[in-house]
Design a protein around this motif. Sequence first.
Motif, PDB file in Angstrom:
ATOM      1  N   ILE A 231      65.501  71.321 111.721  1.00 54.01           N
ATOM      2  CA  ILE A 231      66.012  71.379 110.340  1.00 54.01           C
ATOM      3  C   ILE A 231      65.914  70.013 109.689  1.00 54.01           C
ATOM      4  CG2 ILE A 231      68.087  71.769 108.974  1.00 54.01           C
ATOM      5  CD1 ILE A 231      68.913  73.866 111.062  1.00 54.01           C
ATOM      6  N   PHE A 232      66.309  68.973 110.413  1.00 55.14           N
ATOM      7  CA  PHE A 232      66.279  67.639 109.834  1.00 55.14           C
ATOM      8  C   PHE A 232      64.835  67.178 109.601  1.00 55.14           C
ATOM      9  CE2 PHE A 232      70.409  67.069 112.394  1.00 55.14           C
ATOM     10  CZ  PHE A 232      71.139  67.688 111.384  1.00 55.14           C
ATOM     11  N   ARG A 233      63.910  67.604 110.436  1.00 54.31           N
ATOM     12  CA  ARG A 233      62.490  67.262 110.202  1.00 54.31           C
ATOM     13  C   ARG A 233      62.008  67.890 108.907  1.00 54.31           C
ATOM     14  NH1 ARG A 233      58.830  68.470 115.364  1.00 54.31           N
ATOM     15  NH2 ARG A 233      57.237  67.923 113.804  1.00 54.31           N
ATOM     16  N   ILE A 234      62.391  69.165 108.672  1.00 55.07           N
ATOM     17  CA  ILE A 234      61.951  69.831 107.437  1.00 55.07           C
ATOM     18  C   ILE A 234      62.555  69.143 106.221  1.00 55.07           C
ATOM     19  CG2 ILE A 234      62.108  71.993 106.166  1.00 55.07           C
ATOM     20  CD1 ILE A 234      61.987  73.440 108.860  1.00 55.07           C
ATOM     21  N   LEU A 235      63.853  68.817 106.293  1.00 55.40           N
ATOM     22  CA  LEU A 235      64.501  68.151 105.154  1.00 55.40           C
ATOM     23  C   LEU A 235      63.883  66.779 104.908  1.00 55.40           C
ATOM     24  CD1 LEU A 235      68.199  69.135 105.974  1.00 55.40           C
ATOM     25  CD2 LEU A 235      66.792  70.038 104.132  1.00 55.40           C
ATOM     26  N   ALA A 236      63.616  66.026 105.981  1.00 52.75           N
ATOM     27  CA  ALA A 236      62.954  64.733 105.799  1.00 52.75           C
ATOM     28  C   ALA A 236      61.551  64.906 105.234  1.00 52.75           C
ATOM     29  CB  ALA A 236      62.907  63.985 107.137  1.00 52.75           C
ATOM     30  N   GLY A 237      60.867  65.968 105.678  1.00 55.63           N
ATOM     31  CA  GLY A 237      59.544  66.225 105.123  1.00 55.63           C
ATOM     32  C   GLY A 237      59.597  66.499 103.632  1.00 55.63           C
TER      33      GLY A 237
ATOM     34  N   PHE B 261      54.646  63.309 105.920  1.00 56.07           N
ATOM     35  CA  PHE B 261      54.964  64.728 105.727  1.00 56.07           C
ATOM     36  C   PHE B 261      54.146  65.597 106.689  1.00 56.07           C
ATOM     37  CE2 PHE B 261      53.730  68.723 103.640  1.00 56.07           C
ATOM     38  CZ  PHE B 261      54.973  69.321 103.515  1.00 56.07           C
ATOM     39  N   CYS B 262      52.842  65.308 106.802  1.00 52.67           N
ATOM     40  CA  CYS B 262      51.994  66.117 107.679  1.00 52.67           C
ATOM     41  C   CYS B 262      52.369  65.921 109.150  1.00 52.67           C
ATOM     42  CB  CYS B 262      50.517  65.755 107.455  1.00 52.67           C
ATOM     43  SG  CYS B 262      49.920  66.204 105.808  1.00 52.67           S
ATOM     44  N   ASP B 263      52.724  64.690 109.528  1.00 53.61           N
ATOM     45  CA  ASP B 263      53.163  64.464 110.909  1.00 53.61           C
ATOM     46  C   ASP B 263      54.436  65.235 111.217  1.00 53.61           C
ATOM     47  OD1 ASP B 263      51.026  62.831 111.305  1.00 53.61           O
ATOM     48  OD2 ASP B 263      52.129  60.955 110.963  1.00 53.61           O
ATOM     49  N   LEU B 264      55.372  65.209 110.275  1.00 55.25           N
ATOM     50  CA  LEU B 264      56.638  65.918 110.508  1.00 55.25           C
ATOM     51  C   LEU B 264      56.429  67.432 110.552  1.00 55.25           C
ATOM     52  CD1 LEU B 264      59.080  63.854 108.230  1.00 55.25           C
ATOM     53  CD2 LEU B 264      58.942  63.819 110.720  1.00 55.25           C
ATOM     54  N   MET B 265      55.556  67.947 109.685  1.00 49.09           N
ATOM     55  CA  MET B 265      55.329  69.390 109.633  1.00 49.09           C
ATOM     56  C   MET B 265      54.326  69.870 110.678  1.00 49.09           C
ATOM     57  SD  MET B 265      57.325  70.487 107.188  1.00 49.09           S
ATOM     58  CE  MET B 265      58.463  69.227 107.736  1.00 49.09           C
ATOM     59  N   GLY B 266      53.577  68.946 111.248  1.00 53.94           N
ATOM     60  CA  GLY B 266      52.587  69.335 112.255  1.00 53.94           C
ATOM     61  C   GLY B 266      51.370  70.005 111.670  1.00 53.94           C
ATOM     62  N   VAL B 267      50.933  69.572 110.486  1.00 50.86           N
ATOM     63  CA  VAL B 267      49.763  70.162 109.826  1.00 50.86           C
ATOM     64  C   VAL B 267      48.713  69.068 109.629  1.00 50.86           C
ATOM     65  CG1 VAL B 267      51.138  71.931 108.690  1.00 50.86           C
ATOM     66  CG2 VAL B 267      50.764  69.748 107.531  1.00 50.86           C
ATOM     67  N   GLU B 268      47.486  69.519 109.251  1.00 52.47           N
ATOM     68  CA  GLU B 268      46.372  68.600 109.051  1.00 52.47           C
ATOM     69  C   GLU B 268      46.506  67.884 107.709  1.00 52.47           C
ATOM     70  OE1 GLU B 268      44.147  67.802 111.184  1.00 52.47           O
ATOM     71  OE2 GLU B 268      44.835  69.243 112.706  1.00 52.47           O
ATOM     72  N   TYR B 269      46.281  66.580 107.748  1.00 54.96           N
ATOM     73  CA  TYR B 269      46.404  65.780 106.531  1.00 54.96           C
ATOM     74  C   TYR B 269      45.376  66.187 105.491  1.00 54.96           C
ATOM     75  CZ  TYR B 269      46.212  61.690 103.466  1.00 54.96           C
ATOM     76  OH  TYR B 269      46.202  60.878 102.360  1.00 54.96           O
ATOM     77  N   GLU B 270      44.102  66.316 105.892  1.00 56.68           N
ATOM     78  CA  GLU B 270      43.044  66.619 104.924  1.00 56.68           C
ATOM     79  C   GLU B 270      43.268  67.978 104.283  1.00 56.68           C
ATOM     80  OE1 GLU B 270      42.600  65.719 107.979  1.00 56.68           O
ATOM     81  OE2 GLU B 270      41.806  63.653 107.820  1.00 56.68           O
ATOM     82  N   GLU B 271      43.696  68.935 105.083  1.00 54.72           N
ATOM     83  CA  GLU B 271      43.881  70.273 104.540  1.00 54.72           C
ATOM     84  C   GLU B 271      45.021  70.288 103.527  1.00 54.72           C
ATOM     85  OE1 GLU B 271      43.991  74.816 106.372  1.00 54.72           O
ATOM     86  OE2 GLU B 271      44.318  73.069 107.662  1.00 54.72           O
TER      87      GLU B 271
ATOM     88  N   LYS C 107      52.431  72.748 116.188  1.00 57.10           N
ATOM     89  CA  LYS C 107      53.260  71.744 116.846  1.00 57.10           C
ATOM     90  C   LYS C 107      54.743  71.901 116.504  1.00 57.10           C
ATOM     91  CE  LYS C 107      49.526  68.326 116.727  1.00 57.10           C
ATOM     92  NZ  LYS C 107      49.124  66.974 116.261  1.00 57.10           N
ATOM     93  N   PHE C 108      55.010  72.622 115.436  1.00 55.74           N
ATOM     94  CA  PHE C 108      56.382  72.742 114.936  1.00 55.74           C
ATOM     95  C   PHE C 108      56.713  74.229 114.851  1.00 55.74           C
ATOM     96  CE2 PHE C 108      59.434  71.324 111.329  1.00 55.74           C
ATOM     97  CZ  PHE C 108      60.489  71.538 112.192  1.00 55.74           C
ATOM     98  N   LYS C 109      57.417  74.769 115.853  1.00 56.21           N
ATOM     99  CA  LYS C 109      57.632  76.210 115.951  1.00 56.21           C
ATOM    100  C   LYS C 109      58.602  76.724 114.893  1.00 56.21           C
ATOM    101  CE  LYS C 109      56.793  76.397 120.931  1.00 56.21           C
ATOM    102  NZ  LYS C 109      57.347  76.782 122.252  1.00 56.21           N
ATOM    103  N   LEU C 110      59.542  75.889 114.432  1.00 54.75           N
ATOM    104  CA  LEU C 110      60.533  76.352 113.463  1.00 54.75           C
ATOM    105  C   LEU C 110      59.900  76.634 112.120  1.00 54.75           C
ATOM    106  CD1 LEU C 110      63.458  76.874 112.586  1.00 54.75           C
ATOM    107  CD2 LEU C 110      63.707  74.416 112.157  1.00 54.75           C
ATOM    108  N   LEU C 111      58.853  75.881 111.744  1.00 56.43           N
ATOM    109  CA  LEU C 111      58.280  76.017 110.406  1.00 56.43           C
ATOM    110  C   LEU C 111      57.706  77.404 110.156  1.00 56.43           C
ATOM    111  CD1 LEU C 111      57.870  74.363 107.855  1.00 56.43           C
ATOM    112  CD2 LEU C 111      55.638  73.667 108.718  1.00 56.43           C
ATOM    113  N   PRO C 112      56.942  77.979 111.073  1.00 53.52           N
ATOM    114  CA  PRO C 112      56.452  79.347 110.799  1.00 53.52           C
ATOM    115  C   PRO C 112      57.584  80.382 110.725  1.00 53.52           C
ATOM    116  CG  PRO C 112      55.127  78.287 112.503  1.00 53.52           C
ATOM    117  CD  PRO C 112      56.297  77.419 112.280  1.00 53.52           C
TER     118      PRO C 112
END
Length: 1921
Positions: free
Chosen positions: A389-395, A424-434, A649-654
């Motif tokens: 939760i705190f990762r999402i809020l920080a993102g 933001f991409c590191d915290l969310m576990g997504v690709e920067y370019e995308e 990388k981030f199971k909570l986000l989906p």
Amino acid sequence: MTSVVLLGKPEREIPKLPYEIVYTKTRDMEICSMEIEPILPGKEIPAASESAENLRCWRYGMEIDVLEYMYVKYARVWIPDPEEVWKSAELLKDYKPGDKVLQLRLEEGKDLEYSLDPKTKELPPLRNPDILVGENDLTALSYLHEPAVLHNLKVRFIDSKLIYTYCGIVLVAINPYEQLPIYGEDIINAYSGQNMGDMDPHIFAVAEEAYKQMARDERNQSIIVSGESGAGKTVSAKYAMRYFATVSGSASEANVEEKVLASNPIMESIGNAKTTRNDNSSRFGKYIEIGFDKRYRIIGANMRTYLLEKSRVVFQAEEERNYHIFYQLCASAALPEFKTLRLGSANYFHYTKQGGSPVIDGVDDAKEMVNTRQACTLLGISDSYQMGIFRILAGILHLGNVEFASRDSDSCTVPPKHEPLIIFCDLMGVEYEEMAHWLCHRKLATATETYIKPISKLHAINARDALAKHIYANLFNWIVDHVNKALHATVKQHSFIGVLDIYGFETFEINSFEQFCINYANEKLQQQFNMHVFKLEQEEYMKEQIPWTLIDFYDNQPCINLIEAKMGILDLLDEECKMPKGSDDSWAQKLYNTHLNKCALFEKPRLSNKAFIIKHFADKVEYQCEGFLEKNKDTVYEEQIKVLKSSKKFKLLPELFQDEEKVLSPTSATPSGRVPLSRMPIKPAKARPGQASKEHKKTVGHQFRNSLHLLMETLNATTPHYVRCIKPNDFKFPFTFDEKRAVQQLRACGVLETIRISAAGFPSRWTYQEFFSRYRVLMKQRDVLGDRKQTCKNVLEKLIQDKDKYQFGKTKIFFRAGQVAYLEKIRADKLRAACIRIQKTIRGWLMRKKYVRMRKAAITIQRHVRGYQARCYAKFLRRTRAAITIQKFQRMYVVRKRYQCMRDATIALQALLRGYMVRNKYQMMLREHKSVVIQKHVRGWLARRRYGRTLRAIVYLQCCYRRMMAKRELKKLKIEARSVERYKKLHIGLENKIMQLQRKIDEQNKEYKSLLEKMSSLEITYSTETEKLRSDVERLRMSEEEAKNATNRVISLQEEIAKLRRELHQTQSEKKSIEEWADKYKHETEQLVSELKEQNSLLKTEKEELNRRIHDQAREITESMEKKLVEETKQLELDLNDERLRYQNLLNEFSRLEERYDDLKDEMNLMVSIPKPGHKRTDSTHSSNESEYTFSSEITEAEDLPLRMEQEPSEKKAPLDMSLFLKLQKRVSELEQEKQSLQDELDRKEEQALRAKAKEEERPPIRGAELEYESLKRQELESENKKLKNELNELQKALTETRAPEVTAPGAPAYRVLLDQLTSVSEELEVRKEEVLILRSQLVSQKEAIQPKEDKNTMTDATILLEDVQKMKDKGEIAQAYIGLKETNRQSPQDYHMLNEDGELWLAYEGLKQANRLLESQLQSQKKSHENELESLRGEIQSLKEENNRQQQLLAQNLQLPPEARIEASLQHEITRLTNENLDLMEQLEKQDKTVRKLKKQLKVFAKKIGELEVGQMENISPGQIIDEPIRPVNIPRKEKDFQGMLEYKKEDEQKLVKNLILELKPRGVAVNLIPGLPAYILFMCVRHADYLNDDQKVRSLLTSTINGIKKVLKKRGDDFETVSFWLSNTCRFLHCLKQYSGEEGFMKHNTPRQNEHCLTNFDLAEYRQVLSDLAIQIYQQLVRVLENILQPMIVSGMLEHETIQGVSGVKPTGLRKRTSSIADEGTYTLDSIIRQLNSFHSVMCQHGMDPELIKQVVKQMFYIIGAVTLNNLLLRKDMCSWSKGMQIRYNVSQLEEWLRDKNLMNSGAKETLEPLIQAAQLLQVKKKTDEDAEAICSMCNALTTAQIVKVLNLYTPVNEFEERVLVSFIRTIQVRLRDRKDSPQLLMDAKHIFPVTFPFNPSSLALETIQIPASLGLGFISRV
């Protein structure tokens, strides 16, 4: 449509007539009431759509005389004021029709002219009389309008500190901004079970009404809490939930409420934010459903949320903040676990710095973050999920810092390697370019192709913000889902109570889409509120069978249609959102075109084309169109969501976006993405094939409308209850009332709408009994019938001719507006006429009485005057006669006195003349004599002078001649001196002379010293000293003359003569001076002696005074010590009572847990359908409701419980109370451990017994002589043990008889007893030595039967003997060691075969040596004690020396002081000495008390040891020994068969005995026909027989069965007072019997010798006495609960509501919430009902033979319950706090005291428990104005706490005109005076408090052998012994 006209008549106050009755004091609301009347011509009626703000008391249709009557001189009105909203004023002259101005005077004394509106000519609203101000219910006011409501709320809030007020069915709650002590568990208990109108307004009353209706009507309930942000909605909802958790009876499930409260920090952190009006504003609505099971206990909860303000995530206005969670994260950025989030200050992030106010005063965001994390942990959110939760809020925060660079007008790009986006991409576990690509592009799909289109910078920023809002909203919904999972109930829900905490009506300077939705929701809620109020009114008419006429009321359906209907505002908004190029401006134009000039509720601002105005029910609101479309569409690009979903990388986000894939119907969609409860199914619309993919694209307005419809369906399916929260000021000042803000909220919340609707038709309603009681004065005696209803009908037909003005219902009479005022006028006129007639009669009687008194007084005065005149004349005659007599004697006296004076003068002259002549003759003779003497002395002087001259001449001649002769002799001597021979001779002679002279000089020196000493003695004596001094001087001169006689005898003689003459002269002068000094010294000595005598007398008086003061001080100190001792004793008694209460509460809790455990077992037994084979059930005779002392049955059940739980099929297990189950499981495990330990001990004992038996069998037979000797020794040991017992008894007796502190002093009885015992022990020790030697010699003599034994074994035995002997302390232990040694020698199989002579003798020698060592150690200890005593004596001597030195120093210091200071110092020293002595005595007393307690403990230990020794000796004798030992024949004398007071029964008849004597016994038959306590006597006699048989199993089994049987009876018939009282009495009697016949000396003092013979002989049942005492305590507590349940419904009605003195209490209007009538109906409890019930209780307890002391304790508890419940209700009921009610209470209390006197129970302490109630009643009646009154109140109300006194003063309400309100200044004076009082802050008394019970020992004089067992008991199977 019918029109609404309000008619009314004000109240007229004429202060000049104190007896004047207020004409229009009505019961309900006949003033400003609604009535259906035809429209008068020329008058306008307000439209139905007029808002509540413009609600006025329309007075059209009133006639001229009515107006003249209302607006007369001294009438008080309300006028508008820009500062205070409404101001009070008084008319200075009557109003006449046509007047354009009113002459008014304000309260501050200022006069003004109030101009009336020339168009409407509307008069200002009238003010209510003071007697009605501060009412609990606003509907009770005579004039109900905006200023009256505002003023009433202000008075209650500011003056009375009351925050709750009823307004019909609405509870108005004002936020005090201060913690108030009105939410404790005692307040909850006070409101539990009460009707809503019976108690003062409170949120608990609303909650109780909801809970009661849910249980009674089987219908779900809702509590709708609304109000502005900061008004206290959340707190009100929290207290409502706390009330449900407390009263639902599910204490173990109260964690549901705790979990809901634990969710508050989470919901506040993610859903609350700082606004301009509130630092903690909820930016979402929530509806919490609290679920209940069939027994109406809380089982779970569910939360639904509405309209989260997502726009706040990306934008904040000035001085506002984002949601709290973001600032909490930034404040905790330094934590190690948050380092990966790469956070910083809140001013660094774009989403948190826009408002410019990142910090809230007084709030620590880091601390709040800790609370949030703790709450997440409590609700089951794991640490990994929390970090997610705190990762999402920080993102989200880092996403807000992403910036865009424009390429051209239609495209933009993210800067390369943009740090915020990388984070933001590191915290969310997504690709920067995308992510960078899809932030600047969007995908357009057509039917055939898909295009990727760049977007502009503005669109990119909007898309970024939309993504942030979408992520936050989904996270919010995910958290709410997890909270609901934590609150979810596993048991099926039977019903629920919903608590709606939703935003109130909002209007700001800039109102946007959020305010539009909020106000739309409030329109729907207001409509539901109006419909509910209308429905309640209609139900009331139908219930009373009154014809119902449709009444027009304000309906806001047009406003709702404007918003949600077809082509409404929401419809047009959705349509504009679907347009490709839709904008806010085009949508505004569509609104203008569609609704402007077509709908009266829609307007357009004059100066704006981008805003619109809606006339809501509360106010007009202007909305700005800017941002409506964007917020409604809430557009989020699917490509960005897909990128987030692809995160691996981030199971909570989906998980956050899973709900978007589900297909939800429009009617079931909620803002939080949850499905509503299954019990209200809503059929979804048929979904089309493409609906699933577009579901998440529905507009926010559409979703909100659906969720709002669902909420309204839920509310309509429940019974609503309304709470309106008011914010008194914007600055959060405690108890500060801002009229402008308050009236703004009152207009918005629709409080007056309730009154409008309920007042239409027949607003005034009276029950028949109330009407009869009120208007009985209008009836004649012949009109009063037995039927109250018919009587009221007959009277009304005569009083009111128009039958349309009233209607008769089933239980009430309904009146049109103004009719009650008419009846009140008739009643007032009749009362006035009666008053005038009474006054006329009384005044005539007074005047006649005055005339008769004056006539009698005039006659009396005349009689006294005439008598006075006669007496004066007689007195004049007597005086005249007396004057003549006086003149005669006076004249005679004057003449005689003149003659005497002349005679005396003549004689005096003669005497003087003769004396003068004699004196002259004497003077002449004297002069002649003196001249002769002078001549004689002169002649002698001349002769002596001549003789002296001659003598001197002769002496001169002699000197000349002698000088000549001396010169010649000198010349001869010079010639002789020249020869040597002569010189030598002279030299030798001179040496001898010198030595002689030296010796003489020494002697003379010694003599001189003695003379000096004698001279010092001469100075003291008088005449003798002078003579001694003269002789010493002569002797000294003679010695000097002899020394110098050799050299010059002549010269020395002359000098000595001259010197002697001088000395003689000097001695004479010294003698004279000494004599003078002696006289002077004598005089001074005498003077000093007299002064010393005076000082001595003064000192004696001072000494006596000091002694008196010392005695007084000693007496004072003694008294103070006694007082202190008494206080300490009281404190110890209080502490003892507290401990006893704590212990009894623990027993109560234990019994409750046992009952709960038994209930669970019963439920489990019921749930077990088919037991498995081999299932073992507990015997039915055993009960689980046993105490810990019932050994076997409890262990069996504890074992049986887990077995049955294991054998239950898993699919049939019902949900259990987990916390209680865990407690029981823990208890079962403890019991299993205890059982295992007991089993191990039993096995060990059995093994020891088997080994001992085997050794006995292997032991060779012992010869008869040895056995005989050993039996003899055993008898001696038994006699010694008896002797020890007697000695211990003597010691105990000595200690108990002498309780003084000198118990342990030398010479005391206890000391002597111990000394005697010590002497006897030492003698016994010597005897034992001899016995040991004799025994060893006998063992040696038997060496032929003894085989050699190894030295090793001998040494081992010797070592054992050494260890044993070292532990011997007294002769009992020595004897025991001796027996143990002998038994040890016997038990070894080779004792007498292995020992040799040397070894045996060595063993005996070692034993003797150890005995000697023991004696030596005792001698050493005595020597050591003697040395210690000597040391202590030396120390005392040293301390006495030091004290003596100190006293001497102190005395020396005191002697140097002046007398006054000396006295003070001695006095201070004496006081100090006495104080020290007292302290020393106290220390000694404490030490002696400790010594006494220690000796008592030692005595108990010794007695226990001796008992164990006897038992051990009995157990050590094995059966083999008994068989082998020769038994001597004993003669057993026969006695005649006599009944011994015992009952014999067989073991198998025990259950039958318990069944007949306990389980099936009817208390009433036993109490009436048999002796009291018969079951207890029978049971005890059975126990006696088992004790006589020495059968411990039978005793234990009987006592256990008895206790279990009593518990079963009480569980089965525990609600029957007779049963509980009967078994309490018998249990106490059984306990007393166990004590009386225990054999303990303390309990045998009152026994007869025959009773002492019946004492128990074998068993000590002290432990079972404790068990029975605990059982009696439990029964007593159950008895208290039973009588409390019986008395509880009677107390309030009988003590408070019922008018014991009829006609004292006044009748006031009570509003729509009717209180319980104070008139006694058939089913109403009165004081007589309470007294009858008390008589019943007392007679039952006396019949059962309950101890008198126990009856007193029960009566004290009953009176405490009555006083506590009465006082608590008085403190919570404003209508009961009046002068007349105080009189009623005091009368009721006096009746209770009279009952106590009749029953001789005044010394029971029951009266003292009523003292708080008595003082509260006195407080209601005393004067409450001046400081003297305040002082009197403070001294009088010492049993009331400060909070209770202030509460009574705040609640004091005048009922009649002669009463006055208590001023706020007076209450503050009371608070200041009581601020130093240390008492409990608790407001209410603890009505559940149970005083600790004691069972004083009460022996029975009944002889056991005389008790006969009646056949009716069915106990034929027992027999007398």
